[in-house]
Scaffold this motif. Structure first.
Motif, PDB file in Angstrom:
ATOM      1  N   ALA A 190       1.945 -11.101  -1.183  1.00 10.73           N
ATOM      2  CA  ALA A 190       0.792 -11.434  -0.330  1.00 10.73           C
ATOM      3  C   ALA A 190      -0.165 -10.248  -0.300  1.00 10.73           C
ATOM      4  N   GLY A 191      -1.431 -10.547  -0.065  1.00  7.28           N
ATOM      5  CA  GLY A 191      -2.434  -9.508   0.186  1.00  7.28           C
ATOM      6  C   GLY A 191      -2.529  -8.495  -0.939  1.00  7.28           C
TER       7      GLY A 191
ATOM      8  N   SER B 214      -0.308  -6.532  -2.064  1.00 11.45           N
ATOM      9  CA  SER B 214       0.849  -6.584  -2.975  1.00 11.45           C
ATOM     10  C   SER B 214       0.638  -7.669  -4.031  1.00 11.45           C
TER      11      SER B 214
ATOM     12  N   ILE C  24       7.108  -8.499  -4.395  1.00 14.15           N
ATOM     13  CA  ILE C  24       6.468  -7.197  -4.184  1.00 14.15           C
ATOM     14  C   ILE C  24       6.038  -7.139  -2.727  1.00 14.15           C
ATOM     15  N   SER C  25       6.513  -6.127  -2.029  1.00 12.75           N
ATOM     16  CA  SER C  25       6.161  -6.030  -0.610  1.00 12.75           C
ATOM     17  C   SER C  25       6.305  -4.594  -0.138  1.00 12.75           C
ATOM     18  N   GLN C  26       5.225  -4.018   0.344  1.00 13.44           N
ATOM     19  CA  GLN C  26       5.294  -2.663   0.888  1.00 13.44           C
ATOM     20  C   GLN C  26       6.362  -2.612   1.971  1.00 13.44           C
ATOM     21  N   SER C  27       6.239  -3.497   2.958  1.00 14.21           N
ATOM     22  CA  SER C  27       7.120  -3.445   4.132  1.00 14.21           C
ATOM     23  C   SER C  27       8.501  -4.014   3.854  1.00 14.21           C
ATOM     24  N   GLY C  28       8.573  -4.947   2.931  1.00 13.89           N
ATOM     25  CA  GLY C  28       9.841  -5.660   2.704  1.00 13.89           C
ATOM     26  C   GLY C  28      10.144  -6.640   3.823  1.00 13.89           C
TER      27      GLY C  28
ATOM     28  N   THR D  15       7.625  -9.145   4.914  1.00 11.77           N
ATOM     29  CA  THR D  15       6.624 -10.207   4.991  1.00 11.77           C
ATOM     30  C   THR D  15       7.284 -11.597   5.019  1.00 11.77           C
TER      31      THR D  15
ATOM     32  N   VAL E 205      -2.993   0.111   8.536  1.00 11.69           N
ATOM     33  CA  VAL E 205      -2.863  -1.317   8.223  1.00 11.69           C
ATOM     34  C   VAL E 205      -3.383  -1.598   6.809  1.00 11.69           C
ATOM     35  N   ALA E 206      -4.469  -0.950   6.437  1.00 15.37           N
ATOM     36  CA  ALA E 206      -5.004  -1.154   5.084  1.00 15.37           C
ATOM     37  C   ALA E 206      -4.112  -0.429   4.085  1.00 15.37           C
ATOM     38  N   SER E 207      -3.566  -1.189   3.169  1.00 14.82           N
ATOM     39  CA  SER E 207      -2.628  -0.621   2.204  1.00 14.82           C
ATOM     40  C   SER E 207      -3.391   0.128   1.102  1.00 14.82           C
TER      41      SER E 207
ATOM     42  N   GLN F 178       2.945   0.529  -6.324  1.00 16.28           N
ATOM     43  CA  GLN F 178       3.442  -0.739  -6.877  1.00 16.28           C
ATOM     44  C   GLN F 178       3.062  -0.860  -8.345  1.00 16.28           C
TER      45      GLN F 178
ATOM     46  N   LEU G 144     -10.894  -6.931  -0.499  1.00 19.03           N
ATOM     47  CA  LEU G 144      -9.962  -7.053   0.635  1.00 19.03           C
ATOM     48  C   LEU G 144     -10.031  -5.807   1.508  1.00 19.03           C
ATOM     49  N   LYS G 145     -10.031  -4.645   0.843  1.00 19.84           N
ATOM     50  CA  LYS G 145     -10.076  -3.384   1.598  1.00 19.84           C
ATOM     51  C   LYS G 145     -11.316  -3.337   2.473  1.00 19.84           C
TER      52      LYS G 145
ATOM     53  N   GLU H  40     -11.282  -5.985   5.434  1.00 19.30           N
ATOM     54  CA  GLU H  40     -10.294  -5.853   6.502  1.00 19.30           C
ATOM     55  C   GLU H  40     -10.569  -4.699   7.446  1.00 19.30           C
TER      56      GLU H  40
END
Ligand code: M6R
Length: 600
Positions: A298-299, A301, A344-348, A350, A396-398, A405, A480-481, A484
């Motif tokens: 998502a997003g 990722s 793929i997930s920064q936080s793991g 989602t 919040v903005a990755s 990644q 997106l950056k 957001e």
């Protein structure tokens, strides 16, 4: 989404809870609250807004040795004090915080709670009202807690205080993250290890469907059915300084600046003593056994996944599809015979991605999670995990997770190619090092980017990002950056697609950021730029050494053509940062968002 903390021990609970919530604020920040057991009562403090607002209304005299706290990202009910957690049952005996979504709360209300007057619009209140009702019917607290959990459909991480048993915190988890932290003469509860690093680095993971009875001397874990569970603690490999802002005004800026170091850390982590790249053998075997890879994310990722597809197809010759997780689970395409699912997930954490993992596991397909957080839900539940080594990402903005990644996906694809006996296309280790230096040199041009941001975005209501090939994927991330954190309406487009409709939106002065790092399509993207400038657009061209032309607003150092996203995203991250800053926006905690999206 939403953060939970709990403390039971000998110290003043409220200060530990407030400090823990400050660290969890990235998970949600529209309201917050704490409940502290002070003798024979539980005192409640709730406030709309940030933890600083909550801190301002907490009574300094409310001294208690146990308590729970919550920072909220609203799902049911507007963000206000009424809907802020903790919530109480009708009798006032039970006080509870919850992260997640209870899907059958309406039905539970109708069936079990007729006549109960709710004080909030939340699904959470139903949980605590049910516990109160069952306790009123004669069940002890643990029985009432377990009975209620057995009725819930949905996701939850819960911590609860019973006014009549202030030396216990009742905890449960299903699909939403929650950890127990262990101390000497105290124990804590937290959505995230980071929040409680101030007091401990020893944590116990919880599995779905488990209940924990937390006391200051120890914890007892059981299943919903009452089976005892034994689990050894783990040591959180986190450095408290990783989660501090230091001298930076914002985490986002710190995390942008960390990207060269992150890339070097990744090279180190995936290199053996002889300098050869290596990665988890099981993960590589899974890639090489697959006839098709399905990347689910998502997003940001998802945007990294689009670049990852290019690596798997071009370096390792594995057909790869990239899917938005919230769509894939409910509209699965025809799958190949031997698929591999890469999450793929920064936080793991989602939830949209997790629901896909649950479904593909049920179908018996292998899975691999690429994440920044060891021990996260997606990591624990997938067959294999590959870590990003980006260090905690708090804004919040990755930013650094995206570049990490891309680097890790490139390493996986190169190793998969090697496993198949394919000739390497280029020396990836060397080229990642070159990219790290190139990122640094763009970061060093902040002043220039601040000026460009001012020039192109100061007055604009909207903006477009265009590119072709890899540049197109990066333009999606750039848009997106910007939207957001600065709230400027922004869209990323394939350069050639604009003229099929969207060009109608171009007006005098509309900013169009064009990426031109791909030699093969350089002439085409410049043609697209001419099309929009002919209609009044103000174009900002970001090219690369070798593809640059006189008059380009920025020319970034040359890197291997397959790795350009690692560098071309940096000016877009900084342009967004400065646009948000100039507009007075909350850079690290933009409105309506939360860092880890644990609800679908
Ligand atoms: O933790 P995840 O990588 O799974 O999160 C996915 C998205 O929610 C996330 O990338 C989001 O789009 C970021 N806020 C974008 O900056």
């Amino acid at each position: 989404m939403c953060g939970i903390v709990g403390y039971i021990g000998e110290r003043d609970a409220k200060e530990i809870l407030l400090r823990g919530l400050e660290k969890l604020e990235y998970r949600g920040y529209d309201s917050a609250g704490i409940a502290v057991a002070t003798g024979d009562r539980v005192e409640l403090f709730k406030e709309k807004g940030r933890i600083a607002d909550l801190r301002a209304i907490v009574d300094p005299g409310a001294e208690g040795k146990s308590g729970i706290g919550h920072t909220r990202w609203a799902t049911h009910g507007v963000p206000d004090v009424r809907n802020a957690h903790p919530h109480r049952d009708e009798s006032g005996r039970f006080t509870l915080v919850h992260n997640g979504v209870i899907e059958n709360y309406g039905k539970l209300m109708n069936v079990h709670l007729a006549g109960v007057e709710l004080k909030s619009d939340t699904d959470t209140e139903i949980i605590v009202q049910l516990i109160g009702k069952f306790a009123g019917e004669g069940l002890n607290t643990e029985e009432a807690f377990a009975k209620t959990l057995g009725l819930l459909h949905g996701s939850y991480a819960i911590a609860m205080l019973d006014e009549q048993e202030p030396e216990t915190i009742f905890v449960a988890k299903n699909k939403s993250p929650l950890l127990i932290g262990l101390g000497d003469g105290f124990n804590v509860v937290s959505s995230d290890a980071m929040a409680m690093l101030q007091v401990t680095d020893r944590f116990v993971e919880l599995n779905d469907g488990e209940i924990v009875i937390v006391k200051k001397e120890g914890i007892r874990i059981r299943t919903l059915a009452g089976e005892p569970v034994e689990r050894a603690p783990f040591k959180a490999e986190l450095d408290a300084s990783d989660i501090e802002k230091g001298t930076y005004p914002h985490y986002m800026l710190k995390e942008i600046d960390e990207q060269p170091a992150v890339l070097r850390k990744i090279i180190q982590a995936y290199q053996d003593e002889s300098g050869k790249l290596h990665a988890d053998a099981g993960a590589l075997e899974a890639i090489n056994e697959a006839d098709r890879i399905y990347i689910i994310a998502a997003g940001t990722s998802y945007h990294a996944g689009l670049v990852g597809k290019e690596f798997f197809e071009k370096l390792a010759a594995v057909p790869t599809e990239v899917h938005i997780s919230s769509e894939f689970g409910y509209n699965m395409p025809l799958l190949s015979k031997k698929p591999l699912f890469i999450f793929i997930s920064q936080s793991g954490e989602t939830a949209d991605s997790r629901q896909v993992l649950v479904k593909v596991k049920a179908l018996g397909h292998p899975s691999l999670t690429v994440t920044n957080v060891a021990g996260s839900t997606l990591s624990r539940e997938a067959d294999h995990t590959v870590l990003l080594h980006a260090g905690p990402e708090i804004a919040v903005a990755s930013t650094k997770a995206y570049t990490a990644q891309i680097a890790v996906l490139a390493i996986l694809a190169a190793l998969a190619a090697e496993g198949k006996g394919m000739e390497p296309r280029f020396d990836l280790t060397r080229e990642l090092g070159v990219a790290a230096n190139a990122i640094q040199s763009v970061i060093d041009r902040k002043d220039e980017l601040e000026t460009l941001s001012f020039e192109f975005l100061e007055m604009s209501r909207n903006a477009f990002f265009i590119g072709r090939g890899l540049d197109y994927h990066v333009s999606l991330e750039g848009a997106l950056k910007l939207k957001e954190i600065s709230y400027i309406q922004a869209e990323g487009f394939a350069g050639g697609e604009l003229k099929h409709g969207t060009i109608a939106l171009i007006e005098e002065g509309t900013p169009v950021f064009a990426l031109a790092t791909q030699a093969a399509v350089s002439a085409n993207i410049r043609g697209n730029v001419r099309e929009v400038t002919a209609r009044g657009a103000k174009a900002c061209i970001i090219s690369m050494e070798g593809t640059g032309e006189e008059g380009d607003q920025m020319n970034i150092p040359a890197v291997h053509p397959m790795l350009t996203p690692l560098v071309s995203v940096i000016p877009l991250q900084l342009l967004s940062y400065f646009a948000a800053l100039h507009r007075g926006c909350d850079v690290d905690q933009p409105r309506n968002l939360a860092k880890s999206v644990t609800v679908e």
